[in-house]
Design a protein around this motif. Structure first.
Motif, PDB file in Angstrom:
ATOM      1  N   PRO A  18     -15.113  -9.378   6.325  1.00 54.81           N
ATOM      2  CA  PRO A  18     -15.055 -10.386   5.487  1.00 54.81           C
ATOM      3  C   PRO A  18     -14.587  -9.996   4.170  1.00 54.81           C
ATOM      4  O   PRO A  18     -13.737 -10.439   3.563  1.00 54.81           O
ATOM      5  CB  PRO A  18     -16.151 -11.326   5.636  1.00 54.81           C
ATOM      6  N   GLU A  19     -15.349  -9.068   3.680  1.00 51.57           N
ATOM      7  CA  GLU A  19     -15.248  -8.674   2.116  1.00 51.57           C
ATOM      8  C   GLU A  19     -13.657  -7.973   2.172  1.00 51.57           C
ATOM      9  O   GLU A  19     -13.131  -8.143   1.100  1.00 51.57           O
ATOM     10  CB  GLU A  19     -16.246  -7.596   1.802  1.00 51.57           C
ATOM     11  N   ALA A  20     -13.361  -7.127   2.982  1.00 48.44           N
ATOM     12  CA  ALA A  20     -12.093  -6.612   2.877  1.00 48.44           C
ATOM     13  C   ALA A  20     -10.819  -7.721   3.117  1.00 48.44           C
ATOM     14  O   ALA A  20     -10.074  -7.579   2.504  1.00 48.44           O
ATOM     15  CB  ALA A  20     -11.912  -5.583   3.871  1.00 48.44           C
ATOM     16  N   ILE A  21     -11.327  -8.687   3.698  1.00 48.86           N
ATOM     17  CA  ILE A  21     -10.216  -9.915   3.531  1.00 48.86           C
ATOM     18  C   ILE A  21      -9.994 -10.471   2.459  1.00 48.86           C
ATOM     19  O   ILE A  21      -9.079 -10.644   2.050  1.00 48.86           O
ATOM     20  CB  ILE A  21     -10.555 -10.960   4.688  1.00 48.86           C
ATOM     21  N   ILE A  22     -11.234 -10.613   1.864  1.00 53.53           N
ATOM     22  CA  ILE A  22     -11.179 -11.472   0.514  1.00 53.53           C
ATOM     23  C   ILE A  22     -10.430 -10.420  -0.465  1.00 53.53           C
ATOM     24  O   ILE A  22      -9.677 -10.603  -1.439  1.00 53.53           O
ATOM     25  CB  ILE A  22     -12.482 -11.688   0.108  1.00 53.53           C
TER      26      ILE A  22
END
Length: 214
Positions: free
Chosen positions: A201-205
């Motif tokens: 999720p952090e990489a998506i953001i």
């Protein structure tokens, strides 16, 4: 006869794209939503990737689905794609490569561009640059995207490697084949897009996306 020879030389190698969209995305978390449904520019990531592929100069686009395939298929509705299911997707990437390459081989492709569906920065223009490099190399070389000289994705594998791909097993991709093939490798600079994938999720953001809801 001379005219026939010239015509034959003018025929460009055919490239098919195999878009890998079957994985379980385990790094998202056991209860997380599929990363391929994360939104980038108001579009599910898998559709964004498929849209880039279908608008490239590739002859055809094969999308391999598996995990949450009903949701993935829905996100891909109305695009000009050949969607194939991998029932053994949990075994790892090799099974998806085998299914995708078998489909591309059946369509007579001279080269297969392997594209990961979780790379939001890859554009149709990037894909076309790789395809052009493959065609300029007469379909005899491996073509690999790089970012400032650092190896990345996508890659194009020539038909001569099909049998080796079809023997792959487990959670392995094409990296070993590239190293062991002995074939020349053409590197194409496409910038940061060659290195950015979104496994958390952090990489998506960080890449400018919005994680999908569980």
């Amino acid at each position: 006869m001379l005219g026939q020879s010239i015509a034959t030389e003018d025929i460009k190698p055919i490239v098919a794209i195999v878009l890998l969209a079957a994985g379980m995305a385990t790094r998202i978390g056991p209860n997380g939503a599929p990363k391929l449904l994360a939104e980038f520019d108001r579009m599910p990531l898998v559709r964004r990737s498929a849209f880039a592929a279908s608008n490239s100069h590739a002859e055809s686009v094969i999308v391999v689905v598996g995990h949450r395939q009903d949701d993935i298929r829905k996100a891909l509705s109305d695009l000009p794609l050949n969607i194939v299911a991998n029932r053994d997707y949990a075994s790892g990437m090799a099974s998806s490569l085998v299914i995708g390459f078998a489909s591309a081989e059946a369509n007579g492709a001279d080269g297969v561009l392997v594209m990961l569906a979780d790379m939001p920065g890859v554009t149709s223009s990037d894909l076309n640059r790789l395809i052009t490099a493959f065609q300029d190399g007469k379909g005899a070389s491996i073509v690999r995207a790089v970012s400032q000289g650092k190896r990345g994705n996508p890659v194009i594998l020539p038909r001569s490697l099909n049998n080796a791909v079809l023997r792959l097993k487990g959670d392995v991709g094409a990296r070993y084949l590239i190293k062991a093939s002995g074939l020349p490798v053409i590197e194409v600079e496409i910038g940061d897009a060659a290195q950015i994938d979104v496994d958390t999720p952090e990489a998506i953001i960080a890449a400018g996306g919005i994680p999908a809801e569980s």
